[in-house]
Design an enzyme around this catalytic site. Structure first.
Site, PDB file in Angstrom:
ATOM      1  N   HIS A 256      51.605  58.690  24.978  1.00 38.15           N
ATOM      2  CA  HIS A 256      50.880  59.836  24.423  1.00 38.15           C
ATOM      3  C   HIS A 256      49.435  59.478  24.114  1.00 38.15           C
ATOM      4  O   HIS A 256      49.106  58.340  23.776  1.00 38.15           O
ATOM      5  CB  HIS A 256      51.607  60.424  23.211  1.00 38.15           C
ATOM      6  CG  HIS A 256      51.514  59.663  21.930  1.00 38.15           C
ATOM      7  ND1 HIS A 256      50.473  59.829  21.037  1.00 38.15           N
ATOM      8  CD2 HIS A 256      52.341  58.765  21.353  1.00 38.15           C
ATOM      9  CE1 HIS A 256      50.675  59.073  19.971  1.00 38.15           C
ATOM     10  NE2 HIS A 256      51.794  58.403  20.140  1.00 38.15           N
ATOM     11  N   ASP A 268      48.114  53.507  17.740  1.00 37.52           N
ATOM     12  CA  ASP A 268      49.028  54.639  17.933  1.00 37.52           C
ATOM     13  C   ASP A 268      48.261  55.859  18.417  1.00 37.52           C
ATOM     14  O   ASP A 268      47.730  56.621  17.613  1.00 37.52           O
ATOM     15  CB  ASP A 268      49.731  54.942  16.606  1.00 37.52           C
ATOM     16  CG  ASP A 268      50.707  56.109  16.715  1.00 37.52           C
ATOM     17  OD1 ASP A 268      51.115  56.448  17.846  1.00 37.52           O
ATOM     18  OD2 ASP A 268      51.050  56.680  15.665  1.00 37.52           O
ATOM     19  N   GLU A 300      51.933  64.547  20.999  1.00 35.33           N
ATOM     20  CA  GLU A 300      53.162  63.855  20.576  1.00 35.33           C
ATOM     21  C   GLU A 300      53.313  63.895  19.073  1.00 35.33           C
ATOM     22  O   GLU A 300      54.430  64.021  18.537  1.00 35.33           O
ATOM     23  CB  GLU A 300      53.124  62.403  21.078  1.00 35.33           C
ATOM     24  CG  GLU A 300      54.407  61.616  20.824  1.00 35.33           C
ATOM     25  CD  GLU A 300      54.399  60.831  19.521  1.00 35.33           C
ATOM     26  OE1 GLU A 300      55.398  60.138  19.242  1.00 35.33           O
ATOM     27  OE2 GLU A 300      53.400  60.898  18.769  1.00 35.33           O
ATOM     28  N   ASP A 329      54.825  53.253  23.479  1.00 35.76           N
ATOM     29  CA  ASP A 329      54.194  53.783  22.275  1.00 35.76           C
ATOM     30  C   ASP A 329      53.940  52.636  21.310  1.00 35.76           C
ATOM     31  O   ASP A 329      54.877  51.963  20.883  1.00 35.76           O
ATOM     32  CB  ASP A 329      55.128  54.816  21.635  1.00 35.76           C
ATOM     33  CG  ASP A 329      54.446  55.651  20.567  1.00 35.76           C
ATOM     34  OD1 ASP A 329      53.262  55.415  20.291  1.00 35.76           O
ATOM     35  OD2 ASP A 329      55.118  56.531  20.007  1.00 35.76           O
ATOM     36  N   HIS A 428      49.005  55.659  11.126  1.00 35.18           N
ATOM     37  CA  HIS A 428      48.622  57.027  10.761  1.00 35.18           C
ATOM     38  C   HIS A 428      47.531  57.071   9.701  1.00 35.18           C
ATOM     39  O   HIS A 428      47.474  58.013   8.901  1.00 35.18           O
ATOM     40  CB  HIS A 428      49.846  57.838  10.307  1.00 35.18           C
ATOM     41  CG  HIS A 428      50.668  58.348  11.446  1.00 35.18           C
ATOM     42  ND1 HIS A 428      51.681  59.260  11.289  1.00 35.18           N
ATOM     43  CD2 HIS A 428      50.632  58.073  12.782  1.00 35.18           C
ATOM     44  CE1 HIS A 428      52.232  59.527  12.465  1.00 35.18           C
ATOM     45  NE2 HIS A 428      51.611  58.815  13.380  1.00 35.18           N
TER      46      HIS A 428
END
Length: 503
Positions: A256, A268, A300, A329, A428
């Site tokens: 992704h 990520d 994603e 990933d 994140h």
């Protein structure tokens, strides 16, 4: 392959020329792997970081940073070797209009909405809940009709919401257990055996601590707002398929392209995106017997939307041509482990285990062993972009190097690094940047892609293909927007996309 796509004019006009240089040798794993260089991975990472930096530090889908990412990917793909397409699709986007918490007339300055919360505003007294709000017994009868104030930790945000609502609470405020900001997600009510959630919001650690102290065992008047509207926005996948090789035997390779809004997403999943670019470039020096399709999926982070769009619009006759899907990933986690999706369900129960997926798992196990490295299984739970392929009967597998999950002492012995610390402490977050990569892991991850591409690009002998026709998942109308569902993106064992579900 024929899929529902819109092709950029520049791509649509590309001339179909020779699939590989004249006399190009048939791909071999060791030769393909040798072409890959750490210096090139680093150069691509720097380019991707520059894109994020120029676009307010994010590459989330729908933002200029993501559109720039797609253009950048295409700039690295040889149009003489690959047929390159953009597959456009719409997504319903939730736009927050008023996300706020006000207690005793004081409005908090730093409040995040919760994706999945009902749309609305609740005014009632607020009551601090003891413990972490992860057990029904944590919620006293006196919470009925009030707003529950709950500390983040131990269980999913969705479970806290469901338990508070079941106890009769009118609303929920969760306060952070960490200074770092977070965009929480509740998931789906049915996951917690309730028909609906209650209005909720998320406040900082400092504000939560101060409010708990102020409340004590009493209550104060409060208002919680989670007000939003929905808009439809456009995004796109990129599909690059070799012109050479048997077009009825296609090896699908996917990663992704989008980050979360909070950061640049260089691990990520910039790492998977970059690794695929470098393998795709290296492959142009070779010929293949079976076609390779490199796919760069969008959205994603909002529920595997790009890959789900692709698989849900794939005609049966085209699905039958895909031998397998390989998914990559997070390949450069700084406190990494080498985790392989457990395709045979020998370590983690899985409804998706098949002989084909087991063979893919063994391919990666053998790669790491031959490279003198350990590997461990990770849950094959359908929580990444391979899910849509499994749902239409296509075997899948891949490699993952850890997200917010905590490295065990046993894993530290196998892979080095720090036990008791996250595989990726910047998962994140804004710090998932150019400094958040382990290049030893990164080059190993890229070479794991190259090994599988070379092996299956040469031959699928012994692999269960052709396979019995699968009943495809219901077709989604072309004009119907995809709907975000972040509850689909969560890794059960080693962490992964969608961790905001977990408190």
């Amino acid at each position: 392959m024929k899929v529902s796509t819109l092709v950029l004019p520049a791509l649509a006009s590309a001339t179909l020329v020779a699939a590989a240089p004249a006399g190009a040798p048939l791909v071999e794993s060791n030769k393909l792997r040798r072409v890959l260089l750490r210096s090139e991975l680093k150069a691509r990472a720097q380019e991707l970081q520059a894109i994020a930096t120029a676009n307010n530090g994010t590459r989330a889908w729908g933002t200029p940073g993501h559109w720039d990412t797609l253009t950048w990917i295409e700039s690295h793909i040889d149009k003489n070797y690959y047929n390159v397409e953009r597959q456009y699709f719409n997504i319903t986007r939730q736009i927050f209009d008023d996300v706020s918490v006000k207690v005793d007339g004081v409005r908090f300055s730093d409040v995040n909405g919760m994706t999945g919360s009902p749309n609305g505003t609740v005014s009632a007294d607020i009551l601090a809940i003891p413990n972490l709000g992860c057990e029904a017994s944590d919620y006293p009868a006196s919470v009925a009709g009030k707003i529950a104030l709950v500390h983040r930790g131990s269980c999913n945000f969705g479970l806290k919401n469901a338990l508070a609502g079941t106890a009769g609470a009118a609303g929920l405020v969760v306060w952070n257990n960490d200074p770092t900001s977070l965009q929480p997600t509740l998931g789906a009510p049915e996951d917690y055996n309730v028909t609906e959630f209650i209005v909720s919001a998320f406040i900082t650690q400092a504000d939560g601590q101060a409010l708990v102290t102020k409340l004590g065992t009493g209550t104060l008047p409060a208002t919680v707002a989670n007000v939003f509207h929905e808009e439809i926005d456009l995004t796109a996948n990129i599909l690059a398929t070799t012109k050479g090789g048997d077009q009825n035997k296609i090896i699908s390779v996917g990663a992704h392209t989008d980050s979360v809004k909070a950061g640049p997403g260089i691990n990520d999943n910039g790492s998977g995106t970059i690794a695929q670019i470098e393998v795709a470039k290296a492959l142009t020096k070779f010929s293949v017997n079976n076609a390779i399709q490199f796919s760069w999926w969008s959205a994603e982070e909002d529920g595997l939307l790009g890959s789900r769009y692709y698989t849900s619009h794939l005609p049966e006759e085209e699905a039958a041509k895909i031998v397998m899907n390989l998914n990559f990933d997070m390949l450069a986690s700084p406190n990494y482990l080498y985790a392989i999706y457990d395709g045979d369900a020998s370590a983690f129960p899985s409804p998706y285990a098949t002989n084909g997926s087991a063979l893919i798992e063994k391919t990666f196990i053998d790669f790491f062993a031959d490279d003198g490295k350990e590997s461990v299984p990770t849950a094959f739970d359908g929580r990444s972009d391979y899910q849509g392929f499994l749902q239409i009967g296509i075997p899948a597998g891949g490699v993952f190097m850890g997200a917010e999950g905590i490295k065990t002492a046993e894993e530290a012995v196998l892979f080095g690094g720090q036990a008791g610390e996250p595989y990726d402490a910047c998962y994140h977050q804004a710090c998932d940047d150019i400094n958040n990569l382990d290049y030893g892991a990164f080059i190993t991850g890229a070479k794991s892609i190259a090994d599988a591409v070379a092996k299956y690009g040469r031959s699928i002998a012994g692999f269960p293909f052709p396979r019995a026709a699968a009943k495809l998942i219901p077709r989604t109308p072309l004009a119907e927007p995809m709907v975000p569902n972040p509850s689909l993106t969560k890794h059960a064992r080693h962490g992964g996309c969608g961790k905001a579900l977990e408190a």
